[in-house]
Design a protein around this motif. Sequence first.
Motif, PDB file in Angstrom:
ATOM      1  N   UNK A  34       2.387   7.148  50.234  1.00 33.24           N
ATOM      2  CA  UNK A  34       1.641   8.397  50.073  1.00 33.24           C
ATOM      3  C   UNK A  34       0.840   8.362  51.381  1.00 33.24           C
ATOM      4  N   UNK A  35       0.474   7.336  52.058  1.00 32.98           N
ATOM      5  CA  UNK A  35      -0.423   7.605  53.397  1.00 32.98           C
ATOM      6  C   UNK A  35      -0.314   6.574  54.332  1.00 32.98           C
ATOM      7  N   UNK A  36       0.853   6.017  54.301  1.00 35.87           N
ATOM      8  CA  UNK A  36       1.095   4.954  55.331  1.00 35.87           C
ATOM      9  C   UNK A  36       1.574   5.387  56.686  1.00 35.87           C
ATOM     10  N   UNK A  37       2.594   6.129  56.640  1.00 35.96           N
ATOM     11  CA  UNK A  37       3.296   6.688  57.842  1.00 35.96           C
ATOM     12  C   UNK A  37       2.765   8.137  58.099  1.00 35.96           C
ATOM     13  N   UNK A  38       2.646   8.623  59.272  1.00 39.14           N
ATOM     14  CA  UNK A  38       2.113   9.884  59.672  1.00 39.14           C
ATOM     15  C   UNK A  38       3.003  10.827  60.507  1.00 39.14           C
ATOM     16  N   UNK A  39       4.383  10.563  60.768  1.00 42.89           N
ATOM     17  CA  UNK A  39       5.151  11.254  61.493  1.00 42.89           C
ATOM     18  C   UNK A  39       5.547  12.378  60.904  1.00 42.89           C
ATOM     19  N   UNK A  40       5.926  13.626  61.532  1.00 42.89           N
ATOM     20  CA  UNK A  40       6.685  14.632  60.553  1.00 42.89           C
ATOM     21  C   UNK A  40       7.963  14.122  60.094  1.00 42.89           C
ATOM     22  N   UNK A  41       7.920  14.511  58.805  1.00 38.58           N
ATOM     23  CA  UNK A  41       9.009  13.890  58.148  1.00 38.58           C
ATOM     24  C   UNK A  41       8.898  12.712  57.279  1.00 38.58           C
ATOM     25  N   UNK A  42       7.569  12.019  57.407  1.00 42.12           N
ATOM     26  CA  UNK A  42       6.998  10.776  56.526  1.00 42.12           C
ATOM     27  C   UNK A  42       6.572  11.305  55.361  1.00 42.12           C
ATOM     28  N   UNK A  43       6.257  10.370  54.466  1.00 43.54           N
ATOM     29  CA  UNK A  43       5.738  10.566  53.305  1.00 43.54           C
ATOM     30  C   UNK A  43       4.578  11.285  53.063  1.00 43.54           C
ATOM     31  N   UNK A  44       3.670  10.892  53.867  1.00 35.51           N
ATOM     32  CA  UNK A  44       2.328  11.622  53.713  1.00 35.51           C
ATOM     33  C   UNK A  44       2.527  13.256  54.357  1.00 35.51           C
ATOM     34  N   UNK A  45       3.349  13.404  55.167  1.00 33.96           N
ATOM     35  CA  UNK A  45       3.565  14.536  56.093  1.00 33.96           C
ATOM     36  C   UNK A  45       4.312  15.527  54.956  1.00 33.96           C
ATOM     37  N   UNK A  46       5.499  14.845  54.013  1.00 30.14           N
ATOM     38  CA  UNK A  46       6.222  15.714  53.047  1.00 30.14           C
ATOM     39  C   UNK A  46       5.158  15.980  51.752  1.00 30.14           C
ATOM     40  N   UNK A  47       4.165  15.072  51.653  1.00 29.55           N
ATOM     41  CA  UNK A  47       3.257  15.460  50.382  1.00 29.55           C
ATOM     42  C   UNK A  47       2.526  16.468  50.732  1.00 29.55           C
ATOM     43  N   UNK A  48       2.106  16.584  52.184  1.00 24.80           N
ATOM     44  CA  UNK A  48       1.001  17.334  52.558  1.00 24.80           C
ATOM     45  C   UNK A  48       1.780  18.982  52.783  1.00 24.80           C
ATOM     46  N   UNK A  49       3.176  18.976  52.801  1.00 27.28           N
ATOM     47  CA  UNK A  49       3.959  20.161  52.725  1.00 27.28           C
ATOM     48  C   UNK A  49       4.244  20.624  51.271  1.00 27.28           C
ATOM     49  N   UNK A  50       3.723  19.835  50.357  1.00 21.13           N
ATOM     50  CA  UNK A  50       3.778  20.393  48.743  1.00 21.13           C
ATOM     51  C   UNK A  50       4.878  19.658  47.899  1.00 21.13           C
ATOM     52  N   UNK A  51       5.442  18.561  48.418  1.00 20.91           N
ATOM     53  CA  UNK A  51       6.223  17.834  47.811  1.00 20.91           C
ATOM     54  C   UNK A  51       5.543  16.810  46.651  1.00 20.91           C
ATOM     55  N   UNK A  52       6.116  16.531  45.939  1.00 23.12           N
ATOM     56  CA  UNK A  52       5.477  15.631  44.673  1.00 23.12           C
ATOM     57  C   UNK A  52       6.219  14.318  44.690  1.00 23.12           C
ATOM     58  N   UNK A  53       5.478  13.099  44.927  1.00 22.96           N
ATOM     59  CA  UNK A  53       5.892  11.825  44.672  1.00 22.96           C
ATOM     60  C   UNK A  53       6.537  11.575  43.382  1.00 22.96           C
ATOM     61  N   UNK A  54       7.412  10.897  43.434  1.00 27.56           N
ATOM     62  CA  UNK A  54       8.056  10.221  42.289  1.00 27.56           C
ATOM     63  C   UNK A  54       7.729   8.812  41.793  1.00 27.56           C
ATOM     64  N   UNK A  55       7.027   8.443  42.731  1.00 29.95           N
ATOM     65  CA  UNK A  55       6.455   6.851  42.255  1.00 29.95           C
ATOM     66  C   UNK A  55       7.617   5.674  42.446  1.00 29.95           C
TER      67      UNK A  55
END
Length: 329
Positions: free
Chosen positions: A272-293
């Motif tokens: 959820x918060x390790x990588x920060x480039x566009x298309x990374x997990x944190x970026x995608x969650x910020x765009x409104x996606x929901x993580x599946x764990x």
Amino acid sequence: MFVRIAVFSLGGTIAMTPDAQGGGVLPTLTGEQLLAGVPGLAELDVEINVRDFRQLPGAYLGFDDLRKLADAIGDCDADGVVVTQGTDTIEETAYLLDLLYRGQSPLVVTGAMRNPSMAGADGPANVLAAIEVAADPAARGRGCLVVFADEIHAARRVRKTHSTSLTTFASPNGGALGYLVEGRARFLSAPGERVTVRLAPEVGFRRVPLVTATLGDDGEILRAVADRADGLVIAAMGVGHVPESYLEVLTELAGRMPVVLASRTGAGSVLSRTYGFPGSESDLLARGLTGAGFLHPYKARILLIALLTAGASWEEIVETFTRAGAVHA
């Protein structure tokens, strides 16, 4: 006193015999015929009621079949339930049953990798083991279990990992829940938290495609499904990364439907918060996606379909994925 076990036969390899025309094997055996070939069954203190529910290859089963099966299981008067079916879809059907089944009695799914005409057919041993688990009080309250090769797996974790191996079923995130030892279920952990979903019987299942992110993908497949989907699951690379070409369309889709981010690797959690480039997990969650764990993409799709069909709100979907994607027994 006998333990009452209901057996629902759905077909699959476990019930297949050679076609008289020489075209391969087909699901032809009834549940009674299937049980007749199980050594040791008569020695168990069980009373078995068999129901021929379907006679289909595993790949032919659909959501409506499983909803009707879940209803039939809920209505039956039994101390435990066994479902026999084709292995092609067990990792998905078992999880859907796990979500829909609200009872405490053991519910066990099994099948076979070798049909009854082959040397070393595994169906009889798997059926015997499944009935032994279903009859064991230790299996109560654990939701749907998959029993194969004397291993007991949680439906929410189990995966088919090999196309032909007799030990194809495994649970990459955490391992088996337990094992059959001398005819008894031996569990390695206490029952964990369950996630269940209540469906309205008249509501049709929602459409949720699963799109796997791959090297150099231009994202056009996302645009192709955009107007035909009620939700979307992305099987992302690694810990939750997608090609840059996905970003515009995923942002647009996440603004109007639930989009779940899972990992295509088959084990481990999306981050959820390790990588920060566009298309990374944190970026995608910020765009409104929901993580599946820790949920595999196949499981994430089943859960999202069930939630959307049940009319869950956006907040309920996020909360449920947070619980379902966590690590628990």
